[in-house]
Design an enzyme around this catalytic site. Sequence first.
Site, PDB file in Angstrom:
ATOM      1  N   LYS A 190       0.821  -1.210   0.000  1.00  0.00           N
ATOM      2  CA  LYS A 190       0.000   0.000   0.000  1.00  0.00           C
ATOM      3  C   LYS A 190       0.857   1.263   0.000  1.00  0.00           C
ATOM      4  CE  LYS A 190      -4.135  -1.636  -0.041  1.00  0.00           C
ATOM      5  NZ  LYS A 190      -4.897  -1.388  -1.271  1.00  0.00           N
ATOM      6  N   CYS A 383      33.779  -3.533  30.709  1.00  0.00           N
ATOM      7  CA  CYS A 383      33.443  -2.508  31.695  1.00  0.00           C
ATOM      8  C   CYS A 383      32.816  -3.156  32.937  1.00  0.00           C
ATOM      9  CB  CYS A 383      32.549  -1.446  31.057  1.00  0.00           C
ATOM     10  SG  CYS A 383      32.703   0.133  31.892  1.00  0.00           S
ATOM     11  N   GLY A 385      31.337  -5.831  33.036  1.00  0.00           N
ATOM     12  CA  GLY A 385      31.676  -7.250  32.901  1.00  0.00           C
ATOM     13  C   GLY A 385      33.045  -7.541  33.495  1.00  0.00           C
ATOM     14  N   HIS A 509      35.515   0.117  26.449  1.00  0.00           N
ATOM     15  CA  HIS A 509      34.515  -0.445  25.533  1.00  0.00           C
ATOM     16  C   HIS A 509      35.103  -0.660  24.143  1.00  0.00           C
ATOM     17  CE1 HIS A 509      30.901  -0.019  28.063  1.00  0.00           C
ATOM     18  NE2 HIS A 509      31.575   0.967  28.607  1.00  0.00           N
ATOM     19  N   GLU A 511      34.044  -2.419  21.798  1.00  0.00           N
ATOM     20  CA  GLU A 511      33.021  -2.587  20.757  1.00  0.00           C
ATOM     21  C   GLU A 511      32.811  -1.332  19.912  1.00  0.00           C
ATOM     22  OE1 GLU A 511      32.467  -2.437  23.999  1.00  0.00           O
ATOM     23  OE2 GLU A 511      30.563  -1.500  24.525  1.00  0.00           O
TER      24      GLU A 511
HETATM   25  N1  GLN Z   1      28.679   0.889  36.499  1.00  0.00           N
HETATM   26  C1  GLN Z   1      30.077   0.754  36.266  1.00  0.00           C
HETATM   27  C2  GLN Z   1      30.819   2.049  36.502  1.00  0.00           C
HETATM   28  O1  GLN Z   1      30.253   3.105  36.492  1.00  0.00           O
HETATM   29  C3  GLN Z   1      30.351   0.219  34.857  1.00  0.00           C
HETATM   30  C4  GLN Z   1      29.906   1.129  33.773  1.00  0.00           C
HETATM   31  C5  GLN Z   1      29.833   0.465  32.419  1.00  0.00           C
HETATM   32  O2  GLN Z   1      29.792  -0.759  32.330  1.00  0.00           O
HETATM   33  N2  GLN Z   1      29.783   1.232  31.356  1.00  0.00           N
HETATM   34  O3  GLN Z   1      32.012   2.040  36.678  1.00  0.00           O
END
Ligand code: GLN
Length: 535
Positions: A190, A383, A385, A509, A511
């Site tokens: 459509k 981080c 993790g 990070h 990623e």
């Molecule tokens: N909460 C954690 C800190 O502030 C990790 C932050 C995150 O994983 N971006 O250090």
Amino acid sequence: MTKFIFITGGVVSSLGKGISASSIGRLLKNRGLNISIQKIDPYINVDAGTMNPYQHGEVFVTEDGAETDLDLGHYERFIDVNLTQYNNVTTGKIYSSVISKERRGDFLGATVQVIPHITDEIKSTVRSIGKKKKEKVDVVIVEIGGTVGDIESLPFLEAIRQLRNDIGKENVLYIHVTFVPYLEAAKELKSKPTQHSVKELREIGIQPDIVICRSQAKLSKEVKNKISLFCDIKKEGIIEATNVESIYEIPLIFEKQGLGDLIIKLLNLKCKGPDLKEWERMVDKIYRPQREVRIGVVGKYISLKDAYISITEALLHGGIDNNCRVKIERIDSDKVKDYSSKDPFKGINGILIPGGFGKRGIEGKIETVKYARENKVPFLGICLGMQCAVIEFARHVINLERANSTEFDTDTPFPVLDLLPEQKGVKIKGGTMRLGAYPCKLEKNSLAFKSYKQEMVYERHRHRYEFNNLYKEKFIEYGIKFSGIYQDLNLVEIIEIPDHPWFIGVQFHPEFKSRPNRAHPLFKDFIKASILNNK
Ligand code: GLN
């Protein structure tokens, strides 16, 4: 003269405007043009940093530490550029700038209004992006967030309408991304919603030159003719965008329909022909994997796919590099409690714990690390993790009972992660974390060095808490390797467990820096290790 392409969206949200904008960027870059790209978000937040990923998806962090919309991640990945704070504009930023100018007295005597003061500010922000780079920018692509018809995007649409008059018709192009629904009952696509959406744009004075039609099925000739007739757009300007398995195929799909050449023609750009060979090879690799690997991503925002979009993409990039299809299993950290009775990681080859904030789900993540460490499953902690890996090691290997981060337990007897003194006094939440790229020195004899193959790396950060150096010796004594350090403040950036096939935690990070045609070394090796873990 720098040319501008404005991309708007209509009918519904989530059409993948960001991916369309990025794909156009790729087509132009492959013609040797120097391009820049900007996202305009009509919300009132100054930046995306204070928004919940449940609502808005991931917060993408740039090299210079801006907390931005996730579309900037698509731009960086598709176009292979590093963007800055200037590439993401919000209503909040525009208004704060105008208000501070008013307070300074810049408009003395005037009544400050949306038109012309806000629209002028928008125009100068959009135009300045082309001037920020050292080399001349040929084309600036500007994506306007939201859907045409929203109240909050009106000043932006008005500004881009004015801009065509200011800098000349031949220097501005409007592309509208719409949705063409398929009606099951009528067995028909459509075009009416698209017609209405274009009508809405025309009411505010914008006549699109090109429409990109997202649809489930291919557009028939009749539908194309109808859209062309009612929307007053030449047939060559009706581009279809059906669903694809990999978003990285979209530039090729656009190119096949002549979109690249059409843009060049309409903007009267001088450039060479497109060279998409490398991109084609990459897409071919995506569609012809030789193996498959299953990665468990354990987090608390798993219900919204976009919450970990850069992680998902970086894992796929690692897969491309290893000729491997990466199947991502999103596992709710709240559900990982007692894995002795039921194995939540059955058939999983590698485990990744992404970043996050707040206490909820932490204990499940710590259990997850324990599982990966004890069962020798390749592990990448990013981080939060990495911080969970530190807590797990402290509790279960060093036997520091109730060890924790002061983020989750202010009374912990063993604060293995804590705020730096300069973070302790911070009251304002927006833009005050450790943000953006910092240098990290790698230890030569480490997994990290084996991946990066260089001693100094620069990675992006977004966190407040750090490894507490008071515990460093204890951790080393029990077998942790601190393989990456930010030397200026002696902060831990990377931890490893050598007595394990592949176990890395990073405070930053990685990623955000991965590209489809240049996978991040840590993701590449994490996938490689996971492939080998195929018991
Ligand atoms: N909460 C954690 C800190 O502030 C990790 C932050 C995150 O994983 N971006 O250090």
